[in-house]
Design an enzyme around this catalytic site. Sequence first.
Site, PDB file in Angstrom:
ATOM      1  N   ARG A  16      33.603   6.312  69.066  1.00  0.00           N
ATOM      2  CA  ARG A  16      33.112   7.459  69.718  1.00  0.00           C
ATOM      3  C   ARG A  16      31.662   8.071  69.201  1.00  0.00           C
ATOM      4  NH1 ARG A  16      38.343  10.612  67.858  1.00  0.00           N
ATOM      5  NH2 ARG A  16      38.772   9.045  66.384  1.00  0.00           N
ATOM      6  N   ASP A 104      34.933   9.455  56.789  1.00  0.00           N
ATOM      7  CA  ASP A 104      34.067  10.350  57.867  1.00  0.00           C
ATOM      8  C   ASP A 104      34.533  11.880  57.622  1.00  0.00           C
ATOM      9  OD1 ASP A 104      36.826  10.360  58.720  1.00  0.00           O
ATOM     10  OD2 ASP A 104      36.345   9.762  60.676  1.00  0.00           O
ATOM     11  N   GLY A 141      46.205  14.512  63.335  1.00  0.00           N
ATOM     12  CA  GLY A 141      47.481  14.248  62.706  1.00  0.00           C
ATOM     13  C   GLY A 141      48.166  15.616  62.317  1.00  0.00           C
ATOM     14  N   GLU A 156      50.835  11.438  63.929  1.00  0.00           N
ATOM     15  CA  GLU A 156      49.750  11.293  64.731  1.00  0.00           C
ATOM     16  C   GLU A 156      49.849  11.844  66.028  1.00  0.00           C
ATOM     17  OE1 GLU A 156      46.649  10.009  63.523  1.00  0.00           O
ATOM     18  OE2 GLU A 156      48.008  10.634  61.840  1.00  0.00           O
ATOM     19  N   ASN A 171      46.446  17.371  59.308  1.00  0.00           N
ATOM     20  CA  ASN A 171      46.163  16.434  58.018  1.00  0.00           C
ATOM     21  C   ASN A 171      44.453  16.127  58.229  1.00  0.00           C
ATOM     22  OD1 ASN A 171      45.811  14.321  56.341  1.00  0.00           O
ATOM     23  ND2 ASN A 171      46.371  12.644  57.882  1.00  0.00           N
ATOM     24  N   ASN A 229      33.650  12.314  64.326  1.00  0.00           N
ATOM     25  CA  ASN A 229      34.255  11.183  65.192  1.00  0.00           C
ATOM     26  C   ASN A 229      33.142  10.997  66.351  1.00  0.00           C
ATOM     27  OD1 ASN A 229      36.567  10.468  63.977  1.00  0.00           O
ATOM     28  ND2 ASN A 229      37.095  12.410  64.328  1.00  0.00           N
ATOM     29  N   ARG A 334       0.956  13.769  48.476  1.00  0.00           N
ATOM     30  CA  ARG A 334       1.792  12.497  48.835  1.00  0.00           C
ATOM     31  C   ARG A 334       2.348  11.844  47.405  1.00  0.00           C
ATOM     32  NH1 ARG A 334      -2.278   8.621  51.363  1.00  0.00           N
ATOM     33  NH2 ARG A 334      -0.472   7.226  51.018  1.00  0.00           N
ATOM     34  N   LYS A 352      -2.793  11.549  46.387  1.00  0.00           N
ATOM     35  CA  LYS A 352      -1.632  10.624  46.361  1.00  0.00           C
ATOM     36  C   LYS A 352      -1.883   9.902  44.974  1.00  0.00           C
ATOM     37  CE  LYS A 352      -2.408   6.528  46.831  1.00  0.00           C
ATOM     38  NZ  LYS A 352      -2.599   5.198  47.228  1.00  0.00           N
ATOM     39  N   ARG A 442     -28.517   9.310  46.899  1.00  0.00           N
ATOM     40  CA  ARG A 442     -28.829   9.423  48.469  1.00  0.00           C
ATOM     41  C   ARG A 442     -30.053   9.169  48.436  1.00  0.00           C
ATOM     42  NH1 ARG A 442     -27.888  15.540  47.290  1.00  0.00           N
ATOM     43  NH2 ARG A 442     -29.882  16.332  47.182  1.00  0.00           N
TER      44      ARG A 442
HETATM   45  C1  UD1 Z   1      42.923  10.298  60.672  1.00  0.00           C
HETATM   46  C2  UD1 Z   1      44.407  10.395  60.278  1.00  0.00           C
HETATM   47  C3  UD1 Z   1      44.797  11.924  61.272  1.00  0.00           C
HETATM   48  C4  UD1 Z   1      43.852  12.877  60.590  1.00  0.00           C
HETATM   49  C5  UD1 Z   1      42.455  12.130  60.702  1.00  0.00           C
HETATM   50  C6  UD1 Z   1      41.581  13.416  59.904  1.00  0.00           C
HETATM   51  C7  UD1 Z   1      45.373   8.450  60.316  1.00  0.00           C
HETATM   52  C8  UD1 Z   1      46.292   7.246  61.024  1.00  0.00           C
HETATM   53  N1  UD1 Z   1      45.143   9.303  61.019  1.00  0.00           N
HETATM   54  O1  UD1 Z   1      42.898   9.996  62.184  1.00  0.00           O
HETATM   55  O2  UD1 Z   1      46.047  12.009  60.926  1.00  0.00           O
HETATM   56  O3  UD1 Z   1      44.223  14.179  61.160  1.00  0.00           O
HETATM   57  O4  UD1 Z   1      42.115  11.113  60.180  1.00  0.00           O
HETATM   58  O5  UD1 Z   1      40.059  13.323  60.340  1.00  0.00           O
HETATM   59  O6  UD1 Z   1      45.047   7.914  59.173  1.00  0.00           O
HETATM   60  N2  UD1 Z   1      39.197   3.129  58.951  1.00  0.00           N
HETATM   61  C9  UD1 Z   1      39.253   2.031  58.201  1.00  0.00           C
HETATM   62  N3  UD1 Z   1      39.676   0.944  58.682  1.00  0.00           N
HETATM   63  C10 UD1 Z   1      40.686   0.932  59.751  1.00  0.00           C
HETATM   64  C11 UD1 Z   1      40.605   2.192  60.407  1.00  0.00           C
HETATM   65  C12 UD1 Z   1      39.860   3.279  59.874  1.00  0.00           C
HETATM   66  O7  UD1 Z   1      38.563   1.747  57.217  1.00  0.00           O
HETATM   67  O8  UD1 Z   1      41.261  -0.062  60.279  1.00  0.00           O
HETATM   68  C13 UD1 Z   1      38.530   4.354  58.528  1.00  0.00           C
HETATM   69  C14 UD1 Z   1      37.595   4.817  59.488  1.00  0.00           C
HETATM   70  O9  UD1 Z   1      36.338   4.353  59.072  1.00  0.00           O
HETATM   71  C15 UD1 Z   1      37.466   6.364  58.994  1.00  0.00           C
HETATM   72  C16 UD1 Z   1      38.825   6.703  58.557  1.00  0.00           C
HETATM   73  O10 UD1 Z   1      39.489   5.405  58.016  1.00  0.00           O
HETATM   74  O11 UD1 Z   1      36.466   6.732  58.192  1.00  0.00           O
HETATM   75  C17 UD1 Z   1      39.619   7.548  59.462  1.00  0.00           C
HETATM   76  O12 UD1 Z   1      39.864   6.562  60.558  1.00  0.00           O
HETATM   77  P1  UD1 Z   1      39.701   7.005  61.912  1.00  0.00           P
HETATM   78  O13 UD1 Z   1      39.856   6.090  63.181  1.00  0.00           O
HETATM   79  O14 UD1 Z   1      38.762   7.958  62.263  1.00  0.00           O
HETATM   80  O15 UD1 Z   1      41.110   8.093  61.960  1.00  0.00           O
HETATM   81  P2  UD1 Z   1      41.366   9.419  62.730  1.00  0.00           P
HETATM   82  O16 UD1 Z   1      41.639   9.066  64.302  1.00  0.00           O
HETATM   83  O17 UD1 Z   1      40.228  10.264  62.920  1.00  0.00           O
HETATM   84 CA    CA Z   2      38.275  10.193  61.855  1.00  0.00          CA
END
Ligand code: UD1
Ligand code: CA
Length: 454
Positions: A16, A104, A141, A156, A171, A229, A334, A352, A442
Amino acid sequence: MAKVKAIVLAGGKGTRMKSELPKVLHKIYDKCIIDYVCDACKEAKIKDTYVIVGHKHEMVEEHLKNKKNIKCILQKDQLGTGHAAMQAKDYIEDDDYVFVINGDQPLISSQTIKSLISFCKQGNYGGAVLSAIIDHPGSLGRIIRDSFGNLNRIVERKDCNEEEERVNEINIGVYCFKGKLLKDSFGKLDDNNAQNEYYITDIPYHIKDMGYNFGVYAIADISEYQGINSREELSIATATLLDKTRKQHMNNGVTLIDPSSTYISLNVKIGKDTIIYPGTHIQGDTVIGENCIIGPNSHIISSKIGNNVVVETSKITESTIMDNCKIGPFAHIRPKSNINENVKVGSFAETKNVNIGENTKIPHLIYTGDADIGKNVEIACGCITANMNTKWEKNRTVIKDGAFVGCNSALLAPVTIGENSIVGAGSTITEDVPDNSLAIAREKQITKKDYLKK
Ligand code: UD1
Ligand code: CA
């Protein structure tokens, strides 16, 4: 004593964001999302942090490579947040406490991390999740509680029934688990859900199923819940963080004439009775003393500024300015400029890699680079230290205490101007000038009398 380890989930695509850059490398003001998360873990005294990387992992690994106590673990296929956390399985001991955070969620403070972990420990829970009650739960979630108010499970949004969808306790994506229970739950996860992913949000259910209580810890400061996101959420998080930082400084006794046009990054420290005028950016780990006047329109990056300093419409990068200096308007300081007390660096002056002694003045249209300038020196308008020779090598210029360099002079390094010496205006100095001397280099003026009458 049980150890606390952190797992940061940062392997997802961040679709996104519509970006070529992995989501966690986008910046909130001047610092990457992933750095806020890792720094908060570090500040919460967590020693070992495992960052799960996947999409464009090379870029994230490169970014984190010099950070202490951080190990990147590759999640080859992005099969969900539960699958991501699972990649760190081999690093978890049974009696560890494991703090897990979505990469994130950059606004989570170290205080909140500490509180969640002690809540989990003190309640003797098998794990705990951070929650917030918000007006528009959107795609987040849902925390579903049973009739006793305990956690039933996390659902979720895409898996919610109508009643669950109306729940506005969400969550945040921040958890603490007991190591053994987390590891035992990994094997029980499945992708039998609307997104066909292995959800970390199913782990509380499995831990409860093994006969343990699972705690829900409501976040104290609601502004921390914002996840990122999309670009819009990035801008909301940026505004939230900047606003919080501004308030902290004002509460500490700093005047911001117009907070909304004053941008200060998280780690900056500012002394009381300093006044900041609009259009000013203060970044990195800058420290500013008391009673300063900064701005308008100044940009200070990773620098140390003393007390009673005035910085007007100027840029300062990775430098030190001691007490009572006056910088600007329109000065460019600098990197590696060390400017001692009571110095004036005036309009269109650039420095600098210099050391400048007390009470020295470089008031206007001057370049000093790679130079050691003593105390009580005055450099008049239009002078430069010419540091580069024909082989593109840089050399130093030394100007000793009490010297005066007349206007429009070029000092061709390496060269030394002795103590209390004077360089005549318009000179090009190529040879050292001893102490207490006058150097003029000069052409002699030729005046042709009555030339125009002929
Ligand atoms: C997730 C939670 C949701 C919560 C929300 C809060 C789950 C299933 N859902 O949803 O309940 O309300 O965060 O922000 O966890 N990531 C990986 N590998 C993967 C998938 C994701 O490392 O295979 C990482 C992403 O880079 C991200 C984090 O996990 O930093 C969360 O993933 P994201 O897809 O953003 O979950 P949400 O849909 O936001
Ligand atoms: Ca997220």
